[in-house]
Structures are given as C-alpha cells and as structure tokens.
Motif scaffolding. Structure first.
Motif: not given
Ligand SMILES: N[C@@H](CCC(=O)N[C@@H](CS)C(=O)NCC(=O)O)C(=O)O
Length: 209
Positions: A38, A52, A66
C-alpha cells in the motif's frame, strides 16, 4: 470495475460480504498489506489514503470508503435492500451502523493496532505514522466489552442488530466481533442472544466472501 482488496483484512471483507449479499461479482485485485504494497508508488497513485478497499469504476473514478462503496452498490442494485427500505428504516439502520463502526470496529482497530508489536508507529492506518498508546489499547478493550453487552441487549429486542431484517449494520457488527477475535476477545457464554445472532449471520453464504 475493480475492487482493490486484501483477503485477510477486515475492512475490504465488509465490502465483499455486502457484494455477496447482493450477488454482485466484480474483479478483485489483491493488495499485499503485510508486505507494505500500500505504500508503494503504484498504490499511492490509486489512493492517497493508502488503504483498502478501493472501488475503481469503469470511467476511472475511485471510491475509497467502505460505506461509500456499499452505498454506491445499494443505489445501482437496490435489491436486496441492505440500508433499509423506508425513510424510517434507513434512518434507524444508518444510526446503528454508525454505532457498530464507532464502538465496535474502531474500538477493535484501536485495541489491535495499539498493542500489536508488528505495528509500532502504525497505530492508525493511512499515510501518516502514529505511535502506539498502550492506555488507548486498554481503554478500547473495555469499550469492546460494552459493545458486546449492548449488542446482546439489542439482539434481545430484534432478530438483527437494526431490526427484523439483515442489514449493513449486521455486516459491520459481525466483522467487528470476528476482528475482536484477533485480540482474543469473544462474547461471554451468557450473551446468548449475541451467540444466536452470530451463528445466524456467520452461516449466511456471504460470511465466507
Ligand atoms: N478508508 C478506509 C479505511 C479502511 C482501512 O482501515 N483499511 C485497512 C485494512 S482493514 C488498511 O488498508 N490498512 C492499511 C495499513 O494498515 O497500512 C475506510 O473505508 O474505512
């Protein structure tokens, strides 16, 4: 259309379950969060939030939230309605969904990210680094206990968390309870209404999405 996904992460799982409930199939692209994909320039160009899920539409526009992504699919494929069917149902579901996000999903995220050795300085997802706060992890664990208690009480009043029908609030709540398992927190045996509901939602085919 393309969904940037990560098989093991709870946030994109919420979208995959939502899509499965609506029987929508779209291509997925795995982003390897564990190895930091990422943060690479390719994914940074896709979303400056470096998280994501991301939904890429055919015209190249992207949705990076989301609930925004689920809302989009609800509008273009209204059935089955997962955000409610009447003005009142929609308002109730929105409120419960937000509560599950706040007191469930984010409390678990804070407890997990502020206590996991591999996430030092990554106490929040996103482009900026934040140090872990042990006290925040501890406080979050007590919020999760309250979350379980209140869910159990809510499920004594209705079959699903926001009323008589399965909704997006159930997806947020179920993924939050499963995510709490990562930090070894599970509902108490005497929270029988919560267990009855968990069994029902976990046995829906969408739960495996
Ligand atoms: N913008 C997102 C945030 C989603 C989120 O926190 N995704 C986590 C996975 S559960 C992520 O991508 N983490 C990347 C990281 O830990 O660097 C939402 O829609 O709430």
């Amino acid at each position: 259309m393309l969904l940037y996904d990560c098989r093991t992460a709870p946030s994109p799982r919420r979208v995959r379950i939502f899509l499965a409930e609506k029987a929508i199939e779209i291509p997925l692209r795995e982003v390897d969060l564990r190895h930091g994909e990422q943060f690479g320039s390719e994914f940074r160009a896709i979303t400056e939030d470096v998280t994501v899920p991301v939904l890429e539409l055919d015209d190249g526009q992207r949705l990076c939230d989301i609930i925004g992504i689920c809302r989009y699919f609800e509008e273009v494929h209204p059935q089955p309605a997962l955000f409610g069917s009447t003005p009142l149902e929609r308002a109730l579901i929105d409120g419960v969904q937000r509560w599950c996000d706040r007191e469930g999903f984010y409390a678990v995220m804070d407890a997990f990210r502020n206590s996991t050795p591999g996430l030092k300085n990554r106490a929040l997802p996103g482009p900026a680094d934040y140090p872990q706060l042990a006290a925040l992890a501890e406080r979050s664990r007590s919020r999760i206990e309250r979350f379980f208690e209140r869910l159990d009480a809510m499920l004594g009043r209705s079959a699903y968390v926001a009323g008589p029908r399965f909704s997006i609030a159930d997806i947020t709540a179920m993924v939050s309870v499963d995510f709490a398992g990562w930090i070894k927190m599970t509902p108490a045996a005497e929270q029988t209404r919560l267990h009855r509901w968990l069994q029902a939602v976990r046995s829906r085919p969408s739960a495996a999405a």
